[in-house]
Design a protein around this motif. Sequence first.
Motif, PDB file in Angstrom:
ATOM      1  N   ALA A   1      47.161  40.757  43.475  1.00  0.00           N
ATOM      2  CA  ALA A   1      47.785  39.724  42.649  1.00  0.00           C
ATOM      3  C   ALA A   1      46.697  39.014  41.860  1.00  0.00           C
ATOM      4  CB  ALA A   1      48.554  38.722  43.517  1.00  0.00           C
ATOM      5  N   LEU A   2      47.120  38.205  40.910  1.00  0.00           N
ATOM      6  CA  LEU A   2      46.155  37.490  40.079  1.00  0.00           C
ATOM      7  C   LEU A   2      45.223  36.628  40.933  1.00  0.00           C
ATOM      8  CD1 LEU A   2      47.030  35.919  36.649  1.00  0.00           C
ATOM      9  CD2 LEU A   2      45.410  34.806  38.168  1.00  0.00           C
ATOM     10  N   ASP A   3      45.718  36.092  42.032  1.00  0.00           N
ATOM     11  CA  ASP A   3      44.886  35.278  42.919  1.00  0.00           C
ATOM     12  C   ASP A   3      44.444  36.041  44.172  1.00  0.00           C
ATOM     13  OD1 ASP A   3      47.327  35.427  44.194  1.00  0.00           O
ATOM     14  OD2 ASP A   3      47.351  33.313  44.806  1.00  0.00           O
ATOM     15  N   ASP A   4      44.574  37.356  44.162  1.00  0.00           N
ATOM     16  CA  ASP A   4      44.247  38.188  45.326  1.00  0.00           C
ATOM     17  C   ASP A   4      43.691  39.516  44.809  1.00  0.00           C
ATOM     18  OD1 ASP A   4      44.077  39.311  47.858  1.00  0.00           O
ATOM     19  OD2 ASP A   4      46.243  39.616  48.073  1.00  0.00           O
TER      20      ASP A   4
ATOM     21  N   ILE B   1      54.333  37.729  33.687  1.00  0.00           N
ATOM     22  CA  ILE B   1      52.884  37.604  33.497  1.00  0.00           C
ATOM     23  C   ILE B   1      52.136  38.142  34.718  1.00  0.00           C
ATOM     24  CG2 ILE B   1      51.012  35.902  33.404  1.00  0.00           C
ATOM     25  CD1 ILE B   1      52.793  34.247  31.522  1.00  0.00           C
ATOM     26  N   LEU B   2      52.572  37.749  35.912  1.00  0.00           N
ATOM     27  CA  LEU B   2      51.886  38.182  37.131  1.00  0.00           C
ATOM     28  C   LEU B   2      52.020  39.686  37.335  1.00  0.00           C
ATOM     29  CD1 LEU B   2      52.772  35.278  39.608  1.00  0.00           C
ATOM     30  CD2 LEU B   2      50.710  35.568  38.209  1.00  0.00           C
ATOM     31  N   LEU B   3      53.179  40.234  37.033  1.00  0.00           N
ATOM     32  CA  LEU B   3      53.365  41.677  37.180  1.00  0.00           C
ATOM     33  C   LEU B   3      52.547  42.440  36.147  1.00  0.00           C
ATOM     34  CD1 LEU B   3      57.210  41.824  37.881  1.00  0.00           C
ATOM     35  CD2 LEU B   3      55.357  42.134  39.532  1.00  0.00           C
ATOM     36  N   LYS B   4      52.488  41.943  34.933  1.00  0.00           N
ATOM     37  CA  LYS B   4      51.706  42.633  33.904  1.00  0.00           C
ATOM     38  C   LYS B   4      50.205  42.530  34.159  1.00  0.00           C
ATOM     39  CE  LYS B   4      54.791  43.411  30.098  1.00  0.00           C
ATOM     40  NZ  LYS B   4      54.818  43.684  28.656  1.00  0.00           N
ATOM     41  N   PHE B   5      49.767  41.467  34.804  1.00  0.00           N
ATOM     42  CA  PHE B   5      48.356  41.380  35.201  1.00  0.00           C
ATOM     43  C   PHE B   5      48.019  42.537  36.133  1.00  0.00           C
ATOM     44  CE2 PHE B   5      44.988  40.211  38.106  1.00  0.00           C
ATOM     45  CZ  PHE B   5      44.005  39.712  37.259  1.00  0.00           C
TER      46      PHE B   5
ATOM     47  N   MET C   1      43.900  35.012  31.599  1.00  0.00           N
ATOM     48  CA  MET C   1      44.914  34.751  32.619  1.00  0.00           C
ATOM     49  C   MET C   1      44.292  34.089  33.837  1.00  0.00           C
ATOM     50  SD  MET C   1      47.100  38.263  32.591  1.00  0.00           S
ATOM     51  CE  MET C   1      48.500  38.532  31.511  1.00  0.00           C
ATOM     52  N   ILE C   2      43.187  34.650  34.286  1.00  0.00           N
ATOM     53  CA  ILE C   2      42.507  34.096  35.457  1.00  0.00           C
ATOM     54  C   ILE C   2      42.058  32.676  35.201  1.00  0.00           C
ATOM     55  CG2 ILE C   2      40.451  34.334  36.919  1.00  0.00           C
ATOM     56  CD1 ILE C   2      40.688  37.406  36.393  1.00  0.00           C
ATOM     57  N   ASP C   3      41.492  32.443  34.021  1.00  0.00           N
ATOM     58  CA  ASP C   3      41.025  31.086  33.672  1.00  0.00           C
ATOM     59  C   ASP C   3      42.190  30.111  33.572  1.00  0.00           C
ATOM     60  OD1 ASP C   3      38.478  32.159  33.551  1.00  0.00           O
ATOM     61  OD2 ASP C   3      38.485  32.365  31.357  1.00  0.00           O
ATOM     62  N   THR C   4      43.309  30.567  33.014  1.00  0.00           N
ATOM     63  CA  THR C   4      44.469  29.691  32.844  1.00  0.00           C
ATOM     64  C   THR C   4      45.028  29.239  34.190  1.00  0.00           C
ATOM     65  OG1 THR C   4      45.088  30.716  30.753  1.00  0.00           O
ATOM     66  CG2 THR C   4      46.821  29.535  31.935  1.00  0.00           C
TER      67      THR C   4
END
Length: 301
Positions: A195-198, A251-255, A295-298
Amino acid sequence: MTLSRSAFLQLAGAALVAAPAAAQTGPRMQTRKIPSTGEALPIVGCGTWQTFDVGPSAAEREPRAEVLKVLFEAGGSVIDSSPMYGKSEGVVGDLLAAAGTRDKAFLATKVWTQGRNPGIAQMKESMRLLRTERIDLMQIHNLVDWKAHLPTLKAWKAEGRIRLIGITHYTEAMHAELESVLRQGGFDFVQVNYALDDRGIERSLLRFCQDNGIAVLINQPFGGGGLLRKLSARKLPDWAGEIGCTSWAQILLKFVLAQPAVTCVIPGTGKPEHMRDNVQAGLGAYPDDRLRQRMIDTVGV
């Protein structure tokens, strides 16, 4: 006023609910090849942990039937379950049988027990519950007694009882062991958390799979749910439109799907409106490295 995901989707998805014919004739999601077979697999599927563990009432079953209908109409096929998931296998099997849609499904389930013979018994029960004579993907769940189960899975694959073999886990701490087991050979798939945070999979495991022809299923793409809940209160960033996203879930899925080594992502849901939202991540453009970093920065992780 900021809308919750459910409230937003009830409004945004109203037109889709009112016009099911359009859903059937709309764009179908993208596919990616399973490296070991070359088979094209739709890139957004459905997980069933907790979400399909329900009773027999119409009030409980009908939303899950609609979830599967939405998945199939969007061109999706992957349904992931496990004996660990309570009644989920039986619910999936009943719903597919009632709708006559087994042929639309790529059924993935797991063996989750100690010992060769208990594993065989458990897999036979899974096939009975799923109402199928062949499982598309049988996975060794959370590495449990994998040395005992792998020979059985190879034999069953040769016999045609299963088509593909996988192994799973859901924590970064086990990525190194997963990679070590995959090096033994015989696996078509790995299922793992991302995930974006994992982002631990980016360190080594994702590249290993890409270099060695192993398909990758992604669980927990919403950060176990916590990340999506946190973001739901925030306005969508301006750059969301660059990749056709109209929700934080997309957004999370496309990341996750921006990684070409990812074959399919399997967010779990028992809510049709969430499935309608999720399948949209299977369409359009995906973020490049620049946008992924933005995305990560946001999000601030």
